[in-house]
Motif scaffolding. Sequence first.
Motif, PDB file in Angstrom:
ATOM      1  N   GLY A  91       0.796  -1.229   0.000  1.00 62.11           N
ATOM      2  CA  GLY A  91       0.000   0.000   0.000  1.00 62.11           C
ATOM      3  C   GLY A  91       0.825   1.273   0.000  1.00 62.11           C
ATOM      4  O   GLY A  91       0.323   2.334   0.381  1.00 62.11           O
ATOM      5  N   ALA A  92       2.081   1.196  -0.430  1.00 65.26           N
ATOM      6  CA  ALA A  92       2.982   2.348  -0.319  1.00 65.26           C
ATOM      7  C   ALA A  92       2.551   3.520  -1.181  1.00 65.26           C
ATOM      8  O   ALA A  92       2.910   4.670  -0.905  1.00 65.26           O
ATOM      9  N   ARG A  93       1.768   3.264  -2.226  1.00 62.56           N
ATOM     10  CA  ARG A  93       1.328   4.356  -3.101  1.00 62.56           C
ATOM     11  C   ARG A  93      -0.057   4.866  -2.726  1.00 62.56           C
ATOM     12  O   ARG A  93      -0.663   5.643  -3.458  1.00 62.56           O
ATOM     13  N   GLY A  94      -0.562   4.412  -1.596  1.00 65.12           N
ATOM     14  CA  GLY A  94      -1.829   4.932  -1.096  1.00 65.12           C
ATOM     15  C   GLY A  94      -3.067   4.228  -1.594  1.00 65.12           C
ATOM     16  O   GLY A  94      -4.180   4.593  -1.223  1.00 65.12           O
ATOM     17  N   GLY A  95      -2.905   3.226  -2.448  1.00 61.81           N
ATOM     18  CA  GLY A  95      -4.064   2.541  -3.016  1.00 61.81           C
ATOM     19  C   GLY A  95      -4.596   1.423  -2.132  1.00 61.81           C
ATOM     20  O   GLY A  95      -4.056   1.129  -1.058  1.00 61.81           O
ATOM     21  N   GLY A 117      -1.050   6.197  10.082  1.00 60.66           N
ATOM     22  CA  GLY A 117       0.204   6.120  10.833  1.00 60.66           C
ATOM     23  C   GLY A 117       1.304   5.376  10.112  1.00 60.66           C
ATOM     24  O   GLY A 117       2.488   5.492  10.479  1.00 60.66           O
ATOM     25  N   GLY A 118       0.930   4.620   9.072  1.00 56.78           N
ATOM     26  CA  GLY A 118       1.928   3.884   8.310  1.00 56.78           C
ATOM     27  C   GLY A 118       2.422   2.644   9.032  1.00 56.78           C
ATOM     28  O   GLY A 118       2.155   2.422  10.220  1.00 56.78           O
ATOM     29  N   ILE A 119       3.145   1.806   8.296  1.00 59.99           N
ATOM     30  CA  ILE A 119       3.711   0.569   8.846  1.00 59.99           C
ATOM     31  C   ILE A 119       4.955   0.900   9.675  1.00 59.99           C
ATOM     32  O   ILE A 119       5.835   1.640   9.226  1.00 59.99           O
ATOM     33  N   GLN A 120       5.011   0.355  10.872  1.00 54.38           N
ATOM     34  CA  GLN A 120       6.158   0.560  11.750  1.00 54.38           C
ATOM     35  C   GLN A 120       6.951  -0.744  11.838  1.00 54.38           C
ATOM     36  O   GLN A 120       6.408  -1.785  12.220  1.00 54.38           O
ATOM     37  N   PHE A 121       8.214  -0.698  11.474  1.00 52.69           N
ATOM     38  CA  PHE A 121       9.096  -1.869  11.448  1.00 52.69           C
ATOM     39  C   PHE A 121      10.256  -1.581  12.388  1.00 52.69           C
ATOM     40  O   PHE A 121      11.102  -0.726  12.103  1.00 52.69           O
ATOM     41  N   VAL A 122      10.309  -2.274  13.524  1.00 54.08           N
ATOM     42  CA  VAL A 122      11.298  -1.957  14.560  1.00 54.08           C
ATOM     43  C   VAL A 122      12.177  -3.174  14.819  1.00 54.08           C
ATOM     44  O   VAL A 122      11.685  -4.227  15.263  1.00 54.08           O
ATOM     45  N   ASP A 123      13.460  -3.025  14.534  1.00 59.83           N
ATOM     46  CA  ASP A 123      14.429  -4.076  14.827  1.00 59.83           C
ATOM     47  C   ASP A 123      14.552  -4.205  16.348  1.00 59.83           C
ATOM     48  O   ASP A 123      14.859  -3.237  17.050  1.00 59.83           O
ATOM     49  N   THR A 124      14.328  -5.413  16.858  1.00 64.00           N
ATOM     50  CA  THR A 124      14.358  -5.608  18.313  1.00 64.00           C
ATOM     51  C   THR A 124      15.756  -5.824  18.849  1.00 64.00           C
ATOM     52  O   THR A 124      15.943  -6.003  20.053  1.00 64.00           O
ATOM     53  N   GLY A 125      16.750  -5.836  17.963  1.00 63.97           N
ATOM     54  CA  GLY A 125      18.116  -6.070  18.419  1.00 63.97           C
ATOM     55  C   GLY A 125      18.479  -7.539  18.462  1.00 63.97           C
ATOM     56  O   GLY A 125      19.632  -7.894  18.694  1.00 63.97           O
ATOM     57  N   GLY A 126      17.489  -8.384  18.232  1.00 59.66           N
ATOM     58  CA  GLY A 126      17.753  -9.816  18.172  1.00 59.66           C
ATOM     59  C   GLY A 126      18.177 -10.212  16.775  1.00 59.66           C
ATOM     60  O   GLY A 126      17.919  -9.504  15.799  1.00 59.66           O
ATOM     61  N   PHE A 127      18.815 -11.346  16.641  1.00 62.10           N
ATOM     62  CA  PHE A 127      19.359 -11.782  15.358  1.00 62.10           C
ATOM     63  C   PHE A 127      18.215 -12.092  14.393  1.00 62.10           C
ATOM     64  O   PHE A 127      17.481 -13.068  14.544  1.00 62.10           O
TER      65      PHE A 127
END
Length: 261
Positions: A91-95, A117-127
């Motif tokens: 959905g990056a282009r709003g469609g 709010g958009g997609i939130q992708f958070v690296d947890t520091g784990g491998f």
Amino acid sequence: MLYIRAGHLELHGSPRPEDERVRGLYVAKDGFKGMESQVAMRRTRLEIPNGHGNYTFAGKLDARSVPLDVWAVTDGDDELQQLNIEVKSLGARGGSFRTVFEFRGLELWADGQIGVGGIQFVDTGGFGRARVNIPLDFPNPRLFGETRRASIPAVGQSAEISHEGNFEGHVVATIVGNFPGGVTLADAGGAGVTVSTPVTGGSEVKVNLATGWVWKNGVRQLRAVPTMRPFVAPGNTPVQITLTAPSGAGSAELELVDTYN
């Protein structure tokens, strides 16, 4: 077992036993909300002048929000970066994109968008691990399932159709044949739609009996319904529809999708 397909993404409730690798997107515990609860109701409020309370108006469902709390699992940081790119392209282009939910024995679909709010992708520091929040918004809050079909073989005849959802569904009729003066499709109580658009050999006219929208060979027709009393099909309640016309001959195919709130 929970399974979600949102556009090109696949999300699972847990790793599948047949998979040797667990790379993928997995819905976290309590991370799937907004599907099994009733959608908020939108209602006009108008105070009674010099009186107690408000006037009563029928409510309408508001938009549906389904926030997904997800674990992204990979074998390392390189794969995690690639998965990040895949997820953020949804959905990056709003469609809008088709979203399918399989859970508790049901398979439902709806057309959604990414929330503001958009997609939130958070690296947890784990491998090779990250926590992902995917806010799905559905402007049309209804959920859809299997399509039911019935046929009206000729003018003056009827067909009965129903769906297995719990909400009001829309009957869509596809008319073929030769009807130079148009047709009327109506239920047993007289509610229905009169279509003035001529139906000729080789053409196909489609009409939504709840909205009065008409298409001829896939093109929307304006001012094609001189009279109408729209109606919807309640869940698990058969409706009978009759095809009539001032002249000509032909048939109609009815479609009704299982509809849920």
